[in-house]
Design a protein around this motif. Structure first.
Motif, PDB file in Angstrom:
ATOM      1  N   PHE A 128     123.964 -22.642  14.810  1.00  0.00           N
ATOM      2  CA  PHE A 128     125.195 -21.893  15.101  1.00  0.00           C
ATOM      3  C   PHE A 128     124.885 -20.715  16.030  1.00  0.00           C
ATOM      4  N   ASP A 149     134.723 -13.014  18.396  1.00  0.00           N
ATOM      5  CA  ASP A 149     133.788 -13.391  17.329  1.00  0.00           C
ATOM      6  C   ASP A 149     133.233 -14.799  17.583  1.00  0.00           C
ATOM      7  N   ARG A 151     130.545 -16.318  16.459  1.00  0.00           N
ATOM      8  CA  ARG A 151     130.089 -17.034  15.272  1.00  0.00           C
ATOM      9  C   ARG A 151     131.253 -17.747  14.575  1.00  0.00           C
ATOM     10  N   ALA A 152     132.377 -17.027  14.417  1.00  0.00           N
ATOM     11  CA  ALA A 152     133.531 -17.622  13.729  1.00  0.00           C
ATOM     12  C   ALA A 152     134.063 -18.824  14.507  1.00  0.00           C
ATOM     13  N   GLU A 155     131.821 -21.790  14.085  1.00  0.00           N
ATOM     14  CA  GLU A 155     131.969 -22.361  12.740  1.00  0.00           C
ATOM     15  C   GLU A 155     133.197 -23.285  12.695  1.00  0.00           C
ATOM     16  N   VAL A 156     134.291 -22.862  13.337  1.00  0.00           N
ATOM     17  CA  VAL A 156     135.499 -23.704  13.365  1.00  0.00           C
ATOM     18  C   VAL A 156     135.232 -24.988  14.161  1.00  0.00           C
ATOM     19  N   ALA A 187     142.230 -22.037  20.130  1.00  0.00           N
ATOM     20  CA  ALA A 187     142.240 -20.869  19.238  1.00  0.00           C
ATOM     21  C   ALA A 187     141.618 -19.657  19.931  1.00  0.00           C
ATOM     22  N   ALA A 190     144.016 -18.341  22.470  1.00  0.00           N
ATOM     23  CA  ALA A 190     145.178 -17.696  21.839  1.00  0.00           C
ATOM     24  C   ALA A 190     144.804 -16.351  21.208  1.00  0.00           C
ATOM     25  N   VAL A 192     142.668 -15.818  18.637  1.00  0.00           N
ATOM     26  CA  VAL A 192     142.455 -15.849  17.186  1.00  0.00           C
ATOM     27  C   VAL A 192     141.146 -15.157  16.797  1.00  0.00           C
ATOM     28  N   PHE A 193     140.148 -15.222  17.668  1.00  0.00           N
ATOM     29  CA  PHE A 193     138.835 -14.673  17.306  1.00  0.00           C
ATOM     30  C   PHE A 193     138.557 -13.322  17.968  1.00  0.00           C
ATOM     31  N   ARG A 196     140.627  -7.144  15.918  1.00  0.00           N
ATOM     32  CA  ARG A 196     141.996  -6.649  15.741  1.00  0.00           C
ATOM     33  C   ARG A 196     142.055  -5.132  15.891  1.00  0.00           C
TER      34      ARG A 196
END
Lengths: 196, 196
Positions: A128, A149, A151-152, A155-156, A187, A190, A192-193, A196
């Motif tokens: 990863f 992110d 890593r996230a 993972e997805v 994602a 958009a 998502v990662f 925020r």
């Protein structure tokens, strides 16, 4: 051992013989695999195998670390979507071969064998981490914002493939790998990662 | 058995006692769980347990089928993103409790136990099938086009959660579940799961 031969020479030969034997026997499936059979095929005493690797998972973990040390190219085409698709196809190819068999064998013995769990987690974490470069390159190109992110996202991308390998009894075909990559790309685009 | 008691009465009591005992012992972890301990806690002879369930995985599979038969509400808020987020949070809650322990125990014994593999696959397939309703509702509302692959989308949503449950040693927190849902929503909105 002839005088003057470097220390570890015999030890290294035993290791190579045992790993080669394990690799060969694994082709017939994990269910039939035992330390006794590996020792026999390698032409070494099974007590030597137990002394060095403790158990079957120890041998398989060592074999997996061999795969992990092989250099896998990380796609770098200059386009995020293409890189993620190639990455998913590379992961898929690894899974449909010997490393896939090994990961399955080790992951499934993990709850009763902490060392096996450690080997699988280490392998996945390292794979990863290497794959994160695809996202980091997109950030460097300005295709994704700083702080995304990686890593996230990886993972997805990887999870549906590994879930099929380990649990879901459905083929890991190229179309499936491509769609998983496309979902991750969408994602990421958009936001998502993003932080925020 | 008193005369006139319905057939299966004792059998049903034994099953309830064994499943209750297994559930109680599972709280202490899978590594310590054996048929002998379950039988002792249930106050039944271990040969009765072996005769009925064959092995430990047989008992755990029966317990999982109990969970599977419990009705889980499928979110239907009228908004795809909200429904998928609530679904991911529901899956997460199930995983952090007893069903999660059970799925892990069964999934990891699966390669050496075809019946355990069958139970886990059946459980996941049924849960995935139920969850598809969230995507189907969005299609019915016109939020997604006809022909969208609900199953593939649900697999992308569930996979990162199940991978953490089974392999990756990191917490399945609410933030992680929410982000997995958001990734799936973004992929659906970008048309990744539409027919080509």
């Amino acid at each position: 051992m002839p005088a003057g031969q470097r220390p570890g020479g015999r030890s290294a030969r035993v290791r190579a013989a045992v790993l080669t034997a394990a690799r060969g026997l694994l082709a017939d499936g994990y269910a039939e695999l035992t330390v006794e059979r590996i020792a026999q095929a390698a032409g070494v005493n099974k007590t030597s195998v137990y002394r060095r690797w403790t158990d079957l998972e120890g041998v398989l973990g060592d074999l997996l670390s061999e795969y992990a040390s092989e250099v896998v190219p990380i796609p770098d085409t200059g386009d995020l979507g293409t890189d993620l698709e190639e990455l998913a196809l590379l992961v898929r190819r690894g899974m449909t071969g010997e490393p896939g068999e090994l990961i399955t064998a080790l992951a499934t013995s993990a709850p009763r064998n902490p060392r096996a769990a450690q080997v699988v987690r280490g392998f996945l974490a390292e794979r990863f981490r290497l794959a994160e470069a695809v996202v980091d390159h997109a950030i460097a190109r300005g295709e994704l914002p700083q702080g995304t992110d990686a890593r996230a996202a990886i993972e997805v991308l990887g999870a549906p493939l590994f879930l099929r390998l380990l649990v879901v009894d459905e083929p890991i075909d190229e179309e499936f790998a491509r769609r998983t990559a496309a979902a991750t790309t969408a994602a990421l685009r958009a936001g998502v990662f993003e932080p925020r």
